[in-house]
Design a protein around this motif. Structure first.
Motif: not given
Length: 610
Positions: A25-29, A167-170, A180-184
Motif C-alpha cells: 500500500t501507499k508509502g510502504n517500504k 514512493g514505495e520500496i522493496i 531497518d533505518a529505511v523500512t516500515t
C-alpha cells in the motif's frame, strides 16, 4: 498499490515458493529477507515481468511504474553528467542540479562529472545506474543489494534519500542496520512461504521464533495424543467389549492428521581457532607510511598499538587505501617506512579478496581445507565444512562451480582451520546473508585474539570495533574510541560540508579535448602493463599448479626406495620456489608501476580546469 495473490514458482523439481500473497500500500517500504537462494531475486523478476510465475495473479494499477537497479552496464553518453541527466523525465528534464546532488552524495567529485562513464570501475558504474534509477522517480523501487558497491559515506547518504523517498520500496540487503533505518515493514521468504509484518527485521525474526516454538509445542501435544490413541486401539481392538470404542478411536486418528517436522535450515556456525599467546600488545605500529606515488602516499605518520582481544576497524571511502593498509599490516605488501612490531608468538589468519582469488579452482571444498594443514583429520575437516554449510556431498563440490558467496565461505573455513591470535578481515560480509553475518559477528566477539577489520557495515562497527583507523581529510588517522564516539566527536567531513557547488562555464571544449587526449594516452601506456600483469599472473598460477603436482609425487616417492627420483623432485621444487619468488616480485613491481602511472595521469586530469 500492488496486490499479489497465490503466486507460486518452481524450477524443475525445486519449489521456490507456493502459494504466497501480499499487498503493498501507499508509502510502504518493505525490507525483504530470506536465505540466499530462497527466491527473493526471482520474485523481483516476476514483478518486473522478466520471469513468469507458475500460477497466481499480480494486480498493478494503471500508470504505476516500477524501477529496478540494473547490474549490467550500458552507457550511451560521453560524460557522467550527460549519462545520468538522460534519465530525467517530464518537468525535471532540465534539472541537472538534481543529478549532480545525487552524484555528489554517492561519492563522485566535481571533476568526475565530465569524465567518460566507462573510465570508472565497475562499482562506480553501478552507482551511475543507481543515480539514473533514482532520477526517474518510479512509483515503486525494487532494490537488490544496492549497498554492495557503496562505501560507508555513500551508504549513509542513500539511507537518508530512501527514508525521504515518497514512493514505495522493496529492499533486499544483507545490511540489517541499513534496512531497518529505511523500512516500515519486513517481509520474508522461509520454507517456501511468505510472511510480512509491520516493523523491523528484529521484530520479524522474533515473530518467526515464536511461531516455530508454538508449532513445535502443538506438534508435540498432537504426537502425544496420537500415540495414546494408537496404544488404546492396539490394546482394545481384540476385546469384544471394547471393539466399538476402539473403532471410534481409530476414526478419530484418521481425522486427526499429522503435522510435518519443521524443515531444518542450514546455519553458518563456527568459532575461530585461537592460538594462545602471552602478548598483551599484539601489534605496535610506529610512523607507518605507504604509497604507490612517493609524493602522494596513501597514508603516513600512522602509529597505534593493538591490544590482545581488541578489534581495530579500518573505515573510509572507497579507493582511499583501506585494503592496502590491511595488506601492509598483514605482510602482503612490503612496508615502505616506519615499523611494525609483532609479538614473537603472533599468528595470522587473513581473509581478503586476494586470498579468495588464490583458491585452487580444481580443488573441492575439502581439499582447500586440507591445504591449511594436511594433518587435519577427516572428522575435523568435515566439521569445518559443515559449519560453513558444506555438509555431505556439498563438501566435494569443486571450487570452479561455486558462487562468490560459497567461495567466501570456503575462505572462512580455511581461516577457521588456521591456528591464529590475529585475524585480518577485509569486507568478510560480502556475499553473506543476514544469518551468516550474525554468526560471523558472534564468532569475532567470542574470539580471544585480536582482529583488524575493513568494513562498510555500521552494524559491525557498532558491535565489534574498539578503536578505528579513519581515512578522511586526505589522511589516515587512529581514533581511540568506538564508532558512535567517532560520529559524535568528529563525524564524516562529507556530511558536515556542503556539496560541491556547480561550476558554470561557457566553453568546455578545450578542457574536454585535453581530457580526452590524456585518457587516450593513459590507456595506450597502461595497456601493455596490464597485459604483462595478466601474463605474469597466468605464469604464477601455472607454476603453482605444477609445484602442487610435484609435491604430491614427492610424497608418493617418499614411501618407496627411489632415491634418485626423490632428489630430482626436490631439486626441481627448490628451483620452482626460486622462480615463483621472482615472479611474485615481478608481479608486485608491475602493479606498482601500473598504479603509479595511473595516479600520475589522474593528477593531470584533476588539474584541468573545466
Amino acid at each position: 498499490m500492488i496486490q499479489v495473490t497465490n503466486l507460486s514458482k518452481h524450477f524443475g523439481a525445486q519449489t521456490l515458493f507456493e502459494p504466497i500473497s501480499f499487498m503493498l500500500t501507499k508509502g510502504n517500504k518493505i525490507g525483504f529477507v530470506g536465505r540466499n537462494g530462497s527466491g527473493k531475486s526471482t520474485l523481483f523478476k516476476i514483478l518486473l515481468g522478466e520471469e513468469e510465475a507458475d500460477s497466481g495473479d499480480i494486480l498493478i494499477p494503471k500508470n504505476y511504474t516500477i524501477g529496478a537497479l540494473r547490474q549490467h552496464i550500458e552507457f550511451t553518453h560521453k560524460t557522467v553528467r550527460a549519462e545520468c541527466a538522460s534519465a530525467l523525465q517530464g518537468d525535471e528534464v532540465f534539472d541537472v542540479y538534481k543529478i549532480e546532488k545525487m552524484l555528489f552524495g554517492l561519492g563522485f567529485s566535481q571533476e568526475d562529472l565530465d569524465k567518460d562513464p566507462m573510465s570508472f570501475s565497475g562499482g562506480y558504474q553501478i552507482r551511475l545506474n543507481l543515480v539514473k534509477l533514482l532520477a526517474t522517480n518510479p512509483s515503486l523501487l525494487l532494490l537488490d543489494e544496492p549497498t554492495n558497491y557503496l562505501d560507508i559515506v555513500s551508504m549513509r547518504w542513500l539511507q537518508t534519500f530512501l527514508r525521504e523517498f515518497k514512493g514505495e520500496i522493496i529492499l533486499i540487503t544483507h545490511d540489517r542496520d541499513f534496512m531497518d533505518a529505511v523500512t516500515t515493514h519486513t517481509m520474508g521468504l522461509r520454507r517456501k512461504s511468505l510472511m510480512m509484518i509491520e516493523g523491523n527485521s528484529h521484530k520479524y525474526y522474533a515473530k518467526l521464533e515464536e511461531d516455530d516454538e508454538r508449532y513445535l509445542k502443538t506438534k508435540a501435544n498432537l504426537d502425544k495424543k496420537r500415540a495414546e490413541l494408537e496404544d488404546f486401539v492396539t490394546r482394545q481392538k481384540a476385546r469384544a467389549s471394547k471393539a466399538v470404542m476402539a473403532q471410534s478411536k481409530a476414526k478419530q486418528l484418521e481425522k486427526m492428521g499429522e503435522m510435518d517436522d519443521l524443515e531444518e535450515e542450514s546455519n553458518l556456525s563456527f568459532s575461530f581457532n585461537y592460538k594462545k599467546t602471552p602478548a598483551k600488545i599484539v601489534l605496535d605500529a610506529h610512523d607507518v607510511r605507504f604509497g604507490y606515488d612517493p609524493e602522494h602516499p596513501l597514508f603516513q605518520n600512522l602509529s597505534f598499538k593493538l591490544e590482545k582481544g581488541k578489534c581495530l576497524a579500518i573505515i573510509g571511502k572507497n579507493g582511499k587505501g583501506k585494503s592496502t593498509l590491511l595488506n601492509v599490516l598483514a605482510g602482503e605488501l612490503q612496508l615502505q617506512h616506519g615499523s611494525l612490531n609483532y609479538h614473537p608468538e603472533t599468528a595470522f589468519a587473513h581473509f581478503g579478496q586476494t586470498n579468495i582469488q588464490r583458491l585452487n579452482l580444481k580443488n573441492n571444498v575439502m581439499d582447500e581445507i586440507y591445504e591449511v594443514d594436511p594433518l587435519l583429520g577427516i572428522t575435523k575437516v568435515r566439521a569445518i565444512c559443515g559449519g560453513m554449510m558444506f555438509s555431505g556431498k556439498m563438501a566435494e563440490k569443486e571450487i570452479n562451480i561455486l558462487s562468490g558467496g560459497e567461495r567466501s565461505r570456503v575462505m572462512l573455513g580455511k581461516i577457521i582451520a588456521t591456528p591464529a591470535n590475529l585475524l585480518f578481515l577485509d569486507e568478510p560480509t560480502n556475499h553473506l546473508d543476514m544469518y551468516s553475518i550474525d554468526s560471523l559477528c558472534e564468532a569475532i566477539k567470542s574470539f580471544e585474539g585480536s582482529t583488524i577489520l575493513v568494513t562498510h557495515s555500521e552494524m559491525m562497527l557498532r558491535e565489534l570495533a574498539d578503536a578505528l583507523i579513519i581515512f578522511h581529510h586526505d589522511k589516515a588517522e587512529f581514533f581511540d574510541g568506538n564508532y558512535d564516539e567517532f560520529l559524535e566527536k568528529i563525524g564524516w567531513e562529507e556530511e558536515s560540508e556542503s556539496a560541491p557547488k556547480k561550476v558554470v562555464s561557457n566553453d568546455y571544449n578545450e578542457s574536454k579535448k585535453l581530457r580526452a587526449k590524456l585518457i587516450q594516452e593513459r590507456s595506450f601506456k597502461l595497456s601493455p602493463l596490464k597485459k604483462q600483469i595478466e601474463q605474469c599472473e597466468a605464469t604464477i598460477m601455472k607454476l603453482e599448479e605444477a609445484m602442487k603436482t610435484k609435491n604430491e609425487a614427492l610424497i608418493a616417492c617418499s614411501s618407496g626406495n627411489d632415491i634418485g627420483e626423490l632428489q630430482r623432485l626436490s631439486k626441481e621444487l627448490k628451483n620452482d620456489e626460486a622462480s615463483l619468488e621472482k615472479l611474485y616480485e615481478q608481479f608486485e613491481c608491475l602493479h606498482v608501476n601500473h598504479d603509479a602511472l595511473f595516479e600520475a595521469y589522474e593528477t593531470q586530469l584533476k588539474n584541468i580546469q573545466n
